[in-house]
Design a protein around this motif. Structure first.
Motif, mmCIF file in Angstrom:
data_model
loop_
_atom_site.group_PDB
_atom_site.id
_atom_site.type_symbol
_atom_site.label_atom_id
_atom_site.label_comp_id
_atom_site.label_asym_id
_atom_site.label_seq_id
_atom_site.Cartn_x
_atom_site.Cartn_y
_atom_site.Cartn_z
ATOM 1 N N SER A 107 7.319 4.400 49.760
ATOM 2 C CA SER A 107 5.916 4.240 49.356
ATOM 3 C C SER A 107 5.833 3.478 48.043
ATOM 4 N N ASP A 108 4.595 3.266 47.586
ATOM 5 C CA ASP A 108 4.389 2.530 46.336
ATOM 6 C C ASP A 108 4.656 3.390 45.105
ATOM 7 N N LYS A 109 5.119 4.618 45.294
ATOM 8 C CA LYS A 109 5.463 5.475 44.171
ATOM 9 C C LYS A 109 6.880 5.236 43.666
ATOM 10 N N GLY A 110 7.603 4.285 44.290
ATOM 11 C CA GLY A 110 8.945 3.961 43.826
ATOM 12 C C GLY A 110 10.005 4.952 44.244
ATOM 13 N N THR A 111 9.737 5.738 45.276
ATOM 14 C CA THR A 111 10.697 6.731 45.757
ATOM 15 C C THR A 111 10.860 6.616 47.267
ATOM 16 N N VAL A 112 12.106 6.651 47.710
ATOM 17 C CA VAL A 112 12.403 6.795 49.136
ATOM 18 C C VAL A 112 12.784 8.250 49.354
ATOM 19 N N HIS A 113 12.014 8.940 50.185
ATOM 20 C CA HIS A 113 12.234 10.365 50.453
ATOM 21 C C HIS A 113 12.950 10.548 51.787
ATOM 22 N N ILE A 114 13.879 11.508 51.820
ATOM 23 C CA ILE A 114 14.536 11.915 53.063
ATOM 24 C C ILE A 114 14.117 13.352 53.377
ATOM 25 N N PHE A 115 13.721 13.583 54.624
ATOM 26 C CA PHE A 115 13.341 14.920 55.077
ATOM 27 C C PHE A 115 14.257 15.352 56.215
ATOM 28 N N SER A 116 14.525 16.637 56.270
ATOM 29 C CA SER A 116 15.276 17.200 57.387
ATOM 30 C C SER A 116 14.306 17.520 58.517
ATOM 31 N N LEU A 117 14.646 17.080 59.726
ATOM 32 C CA LEU A 117 13.805 17.366 60.891
ATOM 33 C C LEU A 117 14.264 18.657 61.552
ATOM 34 N N ARG A 118 13.295 19.461 61.968
ATOM 35 C CA ARG A 118 13.599 20.731 62.617
ATOM 36 C C ARG A 118 13.530 20.631 64.133
ATOM 37 N N PHE A 132 15.681 8.728 46.554
ATOM 38 C CA PHE A 132 16.273 7.567 45.889
ATOM 39 C C PHE A 132 15.150 6.786 45.240
ATOM 40 N N PHE A 133 15.404 6.290 44.020
ATOM 41 C CA PHE A 133 14.342 5.656 43.245
ATOM 42 C C PHE A 133 14.533 4.145 43.173
ATOM 43 N N VAL A 134 13.436 3.424 43.417
ATOM 44 C CA VAL A 134 13.427 1.964 43.389
ATOM 45 C C VAL A 134 12.269 1.508 42.496
ATOM 46 N N PRO A 135 12.259 0.248 42.071
ATOM 47 C CA PRO A 135 11.146 -0.232 41.230
ATOM 48 C C PRO A 135 9.802 -0.117 41.946
ATOM 49 N N GLU A 136 8.781 0.297 41.230
ATOM 50 C CA GLU A 136 7.440 0.409 41.813
ATOM 51 C C GLU A 136 6.759 -0.945 41.959
ATOM 52 N N GLU A 155 19.288 13.911 44.587
ATOM 53 C CA GLU A 155 19.222 12.472 44.353
ATOM 54 C C GLU A 155 20.363 11.762 45.081
ATOM 55 N N MET A 156 20.023 10.676 45.761
ATOM 56 C CA MET A 156 21.024 9.936 46.521
ATOM 57 C C MET A 156 21.896 9.091 45.602
ATOM 58 N N SER A 157 23.053 8.712 46.106
ATOM 59 C CA SER A 157 24.012 7.907 45.349
ATOM 60 C C SER A 157 23.956 6.459 45.810
ATOM 61 N N GLN A 158 23.794 5.549 44.875
ATOM 62 C CA GLN A 158 23.773 4.125 45.221
ATOM 63 C C GLN A 158 25.190 3.634 45.480
ATOM 64 N N GLN A 159 25.411 3.031 46.638
ATOM 65 C CA GLN A 159 26.723 2.524 47.012
ATOM 66 C C GLN A 159 26.805 1.001 46.898
ATOM 67 N N GLU A 160 25.646 0.348 47.039
ATOM 68 C CA GLU A 160 25.663 -1.111 47.067
ATOM 69 C C GLU A 160 24.307 -1.642 46.619
ATOM 70 N N TYR A 161 24.334 -2.725 45.849
ATOM 71 C CA TYR A 161 23.110 -3.432 45.478
ATOM 72 C C TYR A 161 23.387 -4.926 45.578
ATOM 73 N N ILE A 162 22.527 -5.651 46.298
ATOM 74 C CA ILE A 162 22.695 -7.091 46.485
ATOM 75 C C ILE A 162 21.355 -7.773 46.272
ATOM 76 N N ARG A 163 21.372 -8.830 45.497
ATOM 77 C CA ARG A 163 20.183 -9.668 45.351
ATOM 78 C C ARG A 163 20.339 -10.799 46.359
ATOM 79 N N PHE A 164 19.747 -10.634 47.538
ATOM 80 C CA PHE A 164 20.014 -11.570 48.623
ATOM 81 C C PHE A 164 19.156 -12.820 48.573
#
Length: 394
Positions: A261-272, A334-338, A373-382
Motif C-alpha cells: 500500500s501507499d503506507k510504505g509497508t508490505v504486510h504478510i498474513f497467515s491464511l487459515r 517489510f518497509f519500502v519508500p512511501e 520484520e522481514m530480512s532483505q536478501q537482494e536489492y537491484i536498481r533495474f
C-alpha cells in the motif's frame, strides 16, 4: 495464431527503431507479473523490458527512440505479449490492444475499442480486456468474442484470471459498488459476491480460482472468499488509517497473503483456509471435472489461528468491543519508500519479491514460525528513470 515459444531474445528492430542505451528521462509506466510470478514486464516511455526474477536478470528489451507502453502483459514465459500504448507519446493509441509475437517480431492480433484499455489478462485459452465499464473475453485461438460483461465503474481496470490448466475462472467488478462477479467458465456458473461497502481497490484469485482476496478503497481490511458459494472465509486488517492498496498476492500453497500500500509497508498474513480430504495433498492437481471441483469447494475449512496472525490483547472480549479489537493483524512486514508504488509477489522458500515504480527490485524473506520484520536478501536498481510522478501498476 502461432504456437507460443519460450521467451528469448529475438531479432533486433530495423534501424529506424534503434535501441536506446541512455535511460535518462525515461519513465516507468507499468509493471506486471507473469502468471507464475517468475518474470515481470516493465512498460516504459521508450518501449518495454522483460526481467527474470530468480536469478534476477533482464531477459530482453525493446527500447525505441519514441513510443511508450502503458500495459505489457506476458503469456507465461513465451513469445506472446499483449501491448497497449501509454505515456505522453504512446506507441499505439490507448484504446487499441496489440497481440505481439516477439519471435516473429510482428503483430498477430489487433483490437480497437471506443474507450481506453484499462487492463489485459491472458491465459492460453482467453484474452480478457477491461475497459472502464465493460469486460470483453476473447478466444485466444481465433480471437473471436466469447463474452461481454457490463461492470460498475472500473477506472483501475480490475480483473483477474485463474492460471491452473484445469480451471478457467474470471473475477471482475459486478454491477454494484464493492461487488465482485465470478465466472467459472468450465462449469458455466456465475456468482456475485458483495465483498465491500466501498468501491473495490484490488483483488486477486488463487491459481485455481477457488479463492478470492479483496480490498476496498478504504484499504483497511482484506477479505478472503470461496468463489464457488461466495462464503467469506477470513478477514485480516492491514491497518486503521485509510490507505491505497497497490497489490494483493496469494502464495501458491495458499498459506500466505501479501498486501502492499501507499503506507510504505508490505504486510504478510497467515491464511487459515485449509483443505481436508484426499485432495489436500495435491492442491493444484484438482478440478479434473466439475464434480471434483465442487467437492474441493465443500472441503475448504478454517483452521485455528494458533501461531498465525497476531490479534489485539483485548480479543478475548470479542463481541463486547468494536470489531477493531478482534482483528487479525499482519504476521510479517517489510518497509519500502512511501514515495513510489510497489507491487509484491511470492517467490520460493518463504520469500517475497517487490517491484517499485522507482525502478527498484527487492527480494526479502520472512520467518514462517515467528514472523516479524522481514530480512532483505537482494536489492537491484533495474531501471534509471525520471523522477516525475509515475503511472499505476497491474
Amino acid at each position: 495464431m502461432s504456437e507460443p515459444l519460450l521467451l528469448q531474445p529475438s531479432v533486433p528492430y530495423p534501424p529506424s527503431e534503434l535501441e536506446v542505451n541512455d535511460n535518462d528521462g525515461m519513465e516507468l509506466l507499468s509493471a506486471s507479473w507473469n502468471q507464475d510470478s517468475g518474470c515481470f514486464a516493465a512498460g516504459t516511455s521508450r518501449g518495454f523490458r522483460i526481467y527474470n526474477c530468480d536469478p534476477f536478470k533482464e531477459i530482453f528489451r525493446r527500447d525505441l527512440k519514441s513510443g511508450g507502453f502503458g500495459i505489457v502483459e506476458m503469456l507465461s514465459r513465451c513469445n506472446i505479449l499483449a501491448l497497449v500504448g501509454g505515456g505522453s507519446n504512446p506507441q499505439y493509441p490507448p484504446n487499441k490492444l496489440m497481440i505481439w509475437d516477439d519471435h516473429q517480431s510482428r503483430c498477430i492480433g489487433e483490437f480497437s475499442f471506443r474507450s481506453d484499455v484499462r487492463a489485459v489478462k491472458l491465459r492460453r485459452e482467453h484474452i480478457v480486456v477491461a475497459l472502464e465499464h465493460k469486460i470483453y473475453v476473447y478466444d485466444f485461438t481465433d480471437l473471436k468474442l466469447l463474452h461481454q460483461i457490463e461492470t460498475f465503474s472500473n477506472p483501475r481496470g480490475l480483473c483477474c484470471l485463474s492460471h491452473h490448466s484445469n480451471t478457467s475462472v474470471l473475477a471482475c467488478p459486478g454491477l454494484q459498488r464493492g461487488q465482485v462477479r465470478i465466472d467459472h467458465f468450465g462449469l458455466k456458473v456465475s456468482k456475485l459476491i458483495d465483498a465491500h461497502d466501498s468501491s473495490l481497490a484490488c483483488f486477486t484469485l488463487t491459481m485455481d480460482g477457488l479463492l478470492l482476496a479483496t480490498a476496498s478503497t478504504k484499504g483497511t481490511l482484506v477479505r478472503i472468499f470461496n468463489t464457488m458459494d461466495g462464503t467469506r472465509l477470513q478477514e485480516v486488517r492491514r491497518g486503521v488509517d485509510r490507505a491505497e492498496i497497490y497489490s494483493i498476492a496469494l502464495s501458491p500453497n495458499v498459506q500466505w497473503l501479501a498486501v502492499s500500500s501507499d503506507k510504505g509497508t508490505v504486510h504478510i498474513f497467515s491464511l487459515r483456509v485449509r483443505v481436508v480430504g484426499e485432495e489436500s495433498s495435491n492442491h493444484y492437481g484438482i478440478a479434473q471435472s466439475p464434480t471434483v471441483h465442487q467437492n474441493f469447494s465443500n472441503n475448504l475449512i478454517l483452521s485455528p489461528n494458533t501461531g498465525g496472525n497476531p490479534g489485539s490483547s483485548l480479543s478475548f472480549m470479542k463481541g463486547m468491543l468494536p470489531k477493531y479489537f478482534s482483528s487479525e493483524w499482519s504476521f510479517a512486514q517489510f518497509f519500502v519508500p512511501e514515495s513510489a508504488r510497489f507491487v509484491a509477489a511470492f517467490g520460493s522458500q518463504n520469500s517475497i519479491m517487490i517491484v517499485g515504480m522507482d525502478g527498484s527490485f527487492y527480494r526479502c524473506t520472512f520467518d514462517p514460525l515467528n514472523g516479524g520484520e522481514m530480512s532483505q536478501q537482494e536489492y537491484i536498481r533495474f531501471l534509471k528513470i525520471d523522477n516525475r510522478p509515475k503511472s499505476g501498476m497491474s
